[in-house]
Design a protein around this motif. Sequence first.
Motif, PDB file in Angstrom:
ATOM      1  N   GLY A  12     -50.512  45.316  70.637  1.00 53.88           N
ATOM      2  CA  GLY A  12     -49.250  44.639  70.324  1.00 53.88           C
ATOM      3  C   GLY A  12     -48.063  45.588  70.388  1.00 53.88           C
ATOM      4  O   GLY A  12     -47.957  46.394  71.292  1.00 53.88           O
ATOM      5  N   SER A  65     -46.997  40.677  72.400  1.00 53.26           N
ATOM      6  CA  SER A  65     -46.694  40.605  70.971  1.00 53.26           C
ATOM      7  C   SER A  65     -45.849  41.796  70.596  1.00 53.26           C
ATOM      8  O   SER A  65     -46.018  42.878  71.138  1.00 53.26           O
ATOM      9  CB  SER A  65     -47.979  40.607  70.139  1.00 53.26           C
ATOM     10  N   VAL A  93     -45.597  43.013  67.467  1.00 57.19           N
ATOM     11  CA  VAL A  93     -46.113  43.711  66.286  1.00 57.19           C
ATOM     12  C   VAL A  93     -47.531  44.195  66.556  1.00 57.19           C
ATOM     13  O   VAL A  93     -48.136  43.870  67.576  1.00 57.19           O
ATOM     14  CB  VAL A  93     -46.095  42.813  65.035  1.00 57.19           C
ATOM     15  N   ASP A 109     -50.654  43.847  64.727  1.00 53.99           N
ATOM     16  CA  ASP A 109     -51.605  42.750  64.784  1.00 53.99           C
ATOM     17  C   ASP A 109     -51.131  41.629  63.890  1.00 53.99           C
ATOM     18  O   ASP A 109     -50.370  41.832  62.949  1.00 53.99           O
ATOM     19  CB  ASP A 109     -53.026  43.209  64.439  1.00 53.99           C
ATOM     20  N   VAL A 110     -51.570  40.444  64.242  1.00 56.24           N
ATOM     21  CA  VAL A 110     -51.112  39.246  63.554  1.00 56.24           C
ATOM     22  C   VAL A 110     -52.316  38.658  62.832  1.00 56.24           C
ATOM     23  O   VAL A 110     -53.360  38.457  63.438  1.00 56.24           O
ATOM     24  CB  VAL A 110     -50.555  38.227  64.563  1.00 56.24           C
ATOM     25  N   SER A 163     -41.707  33.709  63.286  1.00 56.64           N
ATOM     26  CA  SER A 163     -43.136  33.860  63.539  1.00 56.64           C
ATOM     27  C   SER A 163     -43.792  34.432  62.279  1.00 56.64           C
ATOM     28  O   SER A 163     -43.182  35.247  61.585  1.00 56.64           O
ATOM     29  CB  SER A 163     -43.349  34.812  64.706  1.00 56.64           C
ATOM     30  N   ASP A 181     -45.898  36.523  62.423  1.00 54.60           N
ATOM     31  CA  ASP A 181     -46.185  37.942  62.695  1.00 54.60           C
ATOM     32  C   ASP A 181     -45.243  38.832  61.886  1.00 54.60           C
ATOM     33  O   ASP A 181     -45.401  40.043  61.844  1.00 54.60           O
ATOM     34  CB  ASP A 181     -46.100  38.261  64.200  1.00 54.60           C
ATOM     35  N   GLU A 187     -42.065  39.481  62.379  1.00 52.79           N
ATOM     36  CA  GLU A 187     -41.036  40.211  63.106  1.00 52.79           C
ATOM     37  C   GLU A 187     -40.235  39.322  64.054  1.00 52.79           C
ATOM     38  O   GLU A 187     -39.017  39.386  64.100  1.00 52.79           O
ATOM     39  CB  GLU A 187     -41.713  41.336  63.902  1.00 52.79           C
ATOM     40  N   TYR A 188     -40.943  38.497  64.813  1.00 51.74           N
ATOM     41  CA  TYR A 188     -40.307  37.770  65.913  1.00 51.74           C
ATOM     42  C   TYR A 188     -39.533  36.570  65.384  1.00 51.74           C
ATOM     43  O   TYR A 188     -40.003  35.847  64.511  1.00 51.74           O
ATOM     44  CB  TYR A 188     -41.372  37.291  66.897  1.00 51.74           C
ATOM     45  N   HIS A 198     -55.500  31.948  69.037  1.00 49.46           N
ATOM     46  CA  HIS A 198     -54.712  32.962  68.334  1.00 49.46           C
ATOM     47  C   HIS A 198     -53.910  33.826  69.313  1.00 49.46           C
ATOM     48  O   HIS A 198     -52.721  34.070  69.107  1.00 49.46           O
ATOM     49  CB  HIS A 198     -55.634  33.841  67.493  1.00 49.46           C
ATOM     50  N   ARG A 204     -47.498  27.007  67.851  1.00 50.73           N
ATOM     51  CA  ARG A 204     -46.442  27.786  68.494  1.00 50.73           C
ATOM     52  C   ARG A 204     -45.363  26.835  68.985  1.00 50.73           C
ATOM     53  O   ARG A 204     -45.545  25.619  69.008  1.00 50.73           O
ATOM     54  CB  ARG A 204     -46.985  28.586  69.672  1.00 50.73           C
ATOM     55  N   TRP A 254     -47.102  31.927  67.011  1.00 48.37           N
ATOM     56  CA  TRP A 254     -47.430  32.016  65.582  1.00 48.37           C
ATOM     57  C   TRP A 254     -46.294  31.473  64.701  1.00 48.37           C
ATOM     58  O   TRP A 254     -45.809  32.135  63.776  1.00 48.37           O
ATOM     59  CB  TRP A 254     -47.756  33.475  65.200  1.00 48.37           C
TER      60      TRP A 254
END
Lengths: 197, 234
Positions: free
Chosen positions: A46, B62, B64, B66-67, B144, B146, B148-149, B176, B183, B197
């Motif tokens: 990522g 992605s 980040v 990990d999500v 998201s 995650d 961040e997004y 995923h 999404r 996400w």
Amino acid sequence: MKRPERRLRRFTRAELAVHHATAALMIICLVTAACLYVPEIAAAVGRRGPIKTLHVVAGLALPLPVLLGWASRAFREDVRLLNRFGRRDRDWLRGRPAAPGKFNAGQKLNAAFVAGAILVMFGTGVMLTWPGPWPDRLRTGATFVHDWLTIAILVMFLGHLWFAMRDRGALAGITTGTVDARWAARHHPAWDAVRKH
Amino acid sequence: MTSDDIEADGSGAPVGRRIVLGMLGLGAAGVAVGAGLQSQVNRALAPIGGIIPAAGGFRYYSVVGDVPPRGERDYRLTVGGLAERPRTFTLADLRALPQTRLTRDFQCVTGWRVEDVAWAGVALPDLLDAVGVADGATAVRFRSFDGEYTESLTLSQARRRDVLVATEMLGKPVTHDHGGPVRLYVAPMYGYKSLKWLGGIELTRRVVPGYWERRGYDVDAWVGRSNGRSDEAT
């Protein structure tokens, strides 16, 4: 009593610095490329924002070691020797008995490929980083060249490592800057340092 | 070996320079004609498209590390901000709303495109009707999970029927890696609008630029009419 082996200086500190800095930047580019590009690795790693920045910065810096190295006379002389292909290089490439100078024809081809690859990757990379002025067709073309040349670079990189690992003399040359005089006489008999020795 | 003894090291033709110039020429030619070549390569490699990354198909992006995966039990979509009836939706709640299906292309701003992707889920206007848009709201912001997004749309963009809170992709629940379980899919815009996400939707007073938009991408991301690109509309 065993005679201490005599060492010849093959590379100055400047020449080693150019090699190591280029190698380090190339490795950063390849590793970050894998993180951005190979789906399985991208999914595991990522962090697309910072990795993209690292890839772009390392890529933009890739020509710098050679440009800075130009200040070194020894490096300029290496470039001159790498550029010229004579009769002994043709013999070497055809698998005939040959007496290479400081660099054999394989090393010369590798150097030329690396120089060309850095320039092409730099140009296409700049187009992809700042795509503003380019129409889609050329952006896609730049992506095409950048993608496929990456695979060629990876193959050459692995081949370069393979040959280096198999030759302890050459490996000592690029890590310490000096080589065993007997190794040099066997592998690079027409090198000036051997001839004067 | 006599010739080697005579010939000085460094004599001969400048083959190295020719190789470098040749590579520059090939590189320039590749940039000029690569677009056509790449589509041929895509077609030729389509049967093994999953193996070679350059052969087309979706790519995983992605921002980040990990999500955390979320599923039936722990997935929540919170819809708030300038909403009349802010609320939280589970996957079952989303399934209880009117379902919309559409099959459209997915176009990434970096150039790759996946054709005829079947999407299903809740059309964003239906979801907005479910919570009610309060006075003063002119934009919709997406977050998201995650962490961040973010992305956003103007309210009129968000009311389009081809903007989906997607729970299915290619006939299956969104996986995923593709941003599941829920999404966004903004059909007429570049892929970076289709946030993965999806964890939160907020009605806001103005458009807040999203993750890549703060890094230079166009806020209005119409396919073929933004980011200096002229792709065919999706």
